[in-house]
Design an enzyme around this catalytic site. Structure first.
Site, PDB file in Angstrom:
ATOM      1  N   THR A 153      19.980   3.795 -45.825  1.00 39.40           N
ATOM      2  CA  THR A 153      19.454   4.978 -45.079  1.00 39.40           C
ATOM      3  C   THR A 153      20.108   5.731 -44.228  1.00 39.40           C
ATOM      4  OG1 THR A 153      18.522   3.499 -43.323  1.00 39.40           O
ATOM      5  CG2 THR A 153      17.215   3.737 -45.211  1.00 39.40           C
ATOM      6  N   LYS A 179      22.126  -3.670 -45.153  1.00 44.11           N
ATOM      7  CA  LYS A 179      21.887  -2.272 -44.730  1.00 44.11           C
ATOM      8  C   LYS A 179      21.301  -2.391 -43.328  1.00 44.11           C
ATOM      9  CE  LYS A 179      18.661   0.246 -44.781  1.00 44.11           C
ATOM     10  NZ  LYS A 179      18.655   0.740 -43.530  1.00 44.11           N
ATOM     11  N   THR A 190      15.967  -0.429 -40.637  1.00 42.44           N
ATOM     12  CA  THR A 190      15.565  -1.737 -40.866  1.00 42.44           C
ATOM     13  C   THR A 190      16.924  -2.493 -41.219  1.00 42.44           C
ATOM     14  OG1 THR A 190      13.391  -1.660 -41.468  1.00 42.44           O
ATOM     15  CG2 THR A 190      14.543  -3.459 -42.299  1.00 42.44           C
ATOM     16  N   GLU A 276      24.216   3.535 -34.830  1.00 38.81           N
ATOM     17  CA  GLU A 276      23.920   5.050 -34.858  1.00 38.81           C
ATOM     18  C   GLU A 276      25.085   5.635 -33.930  1.00 38.81           C
ATOM     19  OE1 GLU A 276      20.459   4.478 -35.728  1.00 38.81           O
ATOM     20  OE2 GLU A 276      21.017   5.156 -37.701  1.00 38.81           O
ATOM     21  N   ASN A 405      18.670   9.906 -32.503  1.00 38.15           N
ATOM     22  CA  ASN A 405      17.466   9.566 -32.322  1.00 38.15           C
ATOM     23  C   ASN A 405      16.596  10.616 -31.724  1.00 38.15           C
ATOM     24  OD1 ASN A 405      17.570   6.521 -33.371  1.00 38.15           O
ATOM     25  ND2 ASN A 405      19.380   6.614 -31.979  1.00 38.15           N
ATOM     26  N   SER A 410      12.650  15.232 -37.854  1.00 40.04           N
ATOM     27  CA  SER A 410      12.951  16.476 -38.413  1.00 40.04           C
ATOM     28  C   SER A 410      13.984  16.419 -39.349  1.00 40.04           C
ATOM     29  CB  SER A 410      13.234  17.494 -37.352  1.00 40.04           C
ATOM     30  OG  SER A 410      12.592  16.723 -36.016  1.00 40.04           O
TER      31      SER A 410
END
Lengths: 410, 410
Positions: A153, A179, A190, A276, A405, A410
């Site tokens: 993802t 992942k 996740t 991230e 985050n 969006s």
């Protein structure tokens, strides 16, 4: 133990594939994956401890209760979490559709989902694509790659590994894909880890080896403390290697468990580094704690501190924050016995001795902390001379974390 | 109960002042504060629970053991923490210097410090400035302002309040100042809160009232989970109001305790809003938990989640993260009974019912979440109908948080 290619398809008798079925908007992104073994596998799994569990978790727990399983079907783009009774039915149906395709028991596959929470799973799209998915299965690296792409993802890089070991002269293989960005992103990222092996091993020992491996790896990753609703680690052993069965904690078991541990640590570190917005991998080691558990709590408190993480991002040798994070971990220790060092490929530097400042070169510290892999080492040198030691992995906290985050959906 | 002016100088018999003595580089910034009462005060204090305690905390604990105290001397720009035996001597000397100035018992003042960890306190500068500091004391708002400025560090706004209540027809005053950004910044922004009152009250009841007030206010603020080495809340009661002594939990106590609670909540919210880089104040309320403690843990888990905080920064109605944060709080609850609402002065919107998605207008949600004060409301509607309810305060996580903390010491 040597690394080989092939991922989850490296072990004998496993096929994998991944396609786009329409859950994700962009046709260029795969969103449906399948890993399958004709021969039924001995299966073991660990699931998220979050009270809020996705439908796929609940269904997999049921389907794997027998400890026998042919494989796993997984989708990305939709977590099928917080979706009520309909979500449960969808997850059950998803596993069933794959089973029908291969004419095996309807409950003989595990199911996994990752994606946005609270949106109904488009089960019709999955049903329509099932034939194409089954036809896409391959027993080579390409099959592994396709499946891995289909569960990714927000991941910025592919995270996989495959190994070959020898048990009493017989070659045995393990392959895995993961992942996720270290539980950093419950609404999307996740953590899913699928491990295949052709080892012949009893369920009890597979369980034991998996728990040990996961507790020493994925459970020692902290990115932002958030844990997902969909986390799952699954290992499938189809016994095709034909090694003498691993049924007790003998040498064979030790070799297998060591390989599984190595594999999980490698993937856990890759996952932490892929947090991230992360620019750095942090390895935080605490030694001299009363026991390993205490060391783990202390190390996680340091690696989880937003202040430590931002300081690492800024390559700022802010050792006071390290001591401070240890101080609020809840673990008893004498601050006046703590030494703190920062290390990386650029060198190592002592910044705190016996809980107090020592003179050090800010320039050198900055150079050390500017590397992509940073070590924070806190040694408790208490008179009792405790031996508890633990390393945990995390990443820095950056502008991009906030950006990614701040307006994620969006 | 009415708000009045004057801060810590509003109550009778208190004087305050603040000067620059050279701890901070810039002469334009005050760095040494004193709050003093000729008449000895009944004193009560609460300290950081961090295992790593600054020298000022350890010395204040000793000096306040008797429960009698004339005031507090505080510096900013240096935390005098992780400074070993020399640090302890410096903190003791700092209190002593103030005591000598007024010819009172050497251990009759509390001492507080805030600033960088691990740097020796320049006690000589404090000693040299003591006369000037004593001369600067004033019994009016200007004295309060000067003292408040002298304990501020990364604070972006002054946080203070003063109240007048009536106890059996006798006016009683409370005044307070707080510095800190909600434990957000252990190396610099310790939380310090100094409360003065001219109430006549026994130490036992002052302790009781303070514990109740702090647990319902400052202990319900979460910014980034880091707690400082120097945190301290101090209340001084010099009895100058001449009210009938508060010696039991009578109406007088109730009135006083309510005022103290109101004062602490007001300052706690101001502190959360002043979190580094914060653009929004979050008030997170959980109801229907088994008890108040469970509700507090759940609410703190939500308000403390980096994902929830960044979503609030982005005005993103990401309710899945709220449920998820409740899920890993460690508290048992049935996710399928949870409703989630977002509210602000722009309105209120239901985004999750019975743990699952409900249709709602993203535009309206965005409008509500774009306000400066946001409420996140999670109602557990379990059949048992539990009544546990709690509100905690926090702030959003922004680019500026990363910026401020990324290279703080430079």
């Amino acid at each position: 133990m040597k690394e080989i290619s092939g991922g989850v398809c490296a072990p004998k008798g496993f096929r994998a594939g991944g396609i786009w079925c329409g859950i994700k908007a962009s046709q260029s992104k795969r969103d449906l994956a399948l890993i399958y073994s004709e021969k039924p596998c001995t299966a073991s799994a660990m699931y998220t401890r979050n009270r809020v569990k996705a439908a796929s978790i609940l269904v997999s727990q049921i389907n794997l209760a027998s400890g026998r399983c042919h494989g796993v079907i997984a989708n990305s783009g939709n977590a099928n979490a917080c979706t009520g009774a309909a979500g449960l039915a969808h997850a059950r149906r998803m596993a069933q559709l794959a089973a029908e395709e291969f004419m095996v028991e309807p409950n003989s596959l595990a199911v996994a989902s990752t994606g946005v929470i609270g949106v109904p799973l488009p089960i019709d799209k999955i049903e329509a694509a099932m034939g194409t998915l089954a036809d896409s299965l391959r027993s080579d690296a390409a099959g592994h790659e396709a499946a891995l792409e289909a569960i990714m993802t927000t991941d910025t890089r592919k995270k996989d590994v495959s190994l070959e070991i020898e048990i009493a002269g017989v070659p045995v293989r393990l392959g895995a894909m993961v992942k996720g960005s270290g539980m950093i992103h419950p609404n999307m990222a996740t953590m899913l880890c699928f491990i295949t092996t052709d080892a012949v091993i009893s369920r009890d020992l597979l369980d034991r080896a998996l728990r040990k491996a996961v507790n020493g790896s994925f459970n020692r990753v902290t990115v932002d403390g958030d844990t997902s609703t969909n986390d799952m680690v699954l290992v499938l052993a189809n016994g095709q290697a034909g090694n003498s069965p691993i049924e007790s904690e003998d040498t064979g078991y030790e070799i297998f468990a060591e390989a599984l541990g190595f594999l999980c640590v490698k993937l856990a570190k890759a996952m932490a580094r892929d947090g991230e917005g992360a620019t750095k991998l942090l390895a935080c080691t605490v030694s001299g704690a009363e026991n390993e558990t205490a060391a783990e709590v202390l190390a996680k408190s340091i690696a989880g501190s937003s202040l430590v993480k931002t300081a690492c991002f800024g390559a700022d040798a802010n050792w006071g924050r390290v001591l401070c994070a240890m101080g609020y971990s809840g673990i008893e220790f004498d601050p006046d016995t703590v030494d703190v060092r920062f290390a990386s490929s650029a060198g190592e530097i002592l910044v705190c001795r016996n809980g107090a400042s020592v003179p050090f070169s800010e320039e050198e510290a900055k150079r050390i902390l500017s590397e992509e892999e940073i070590e924070i080492i806190a040694d408790i040198r208490a008179p009792e001379g405790h031996k508890g030691r633990c390393t945990v992995w995390g990443c820095d906290l950056t502008y991009d974390y906030v950006k990614i985050n701040g307006d994620y959906r969006s």
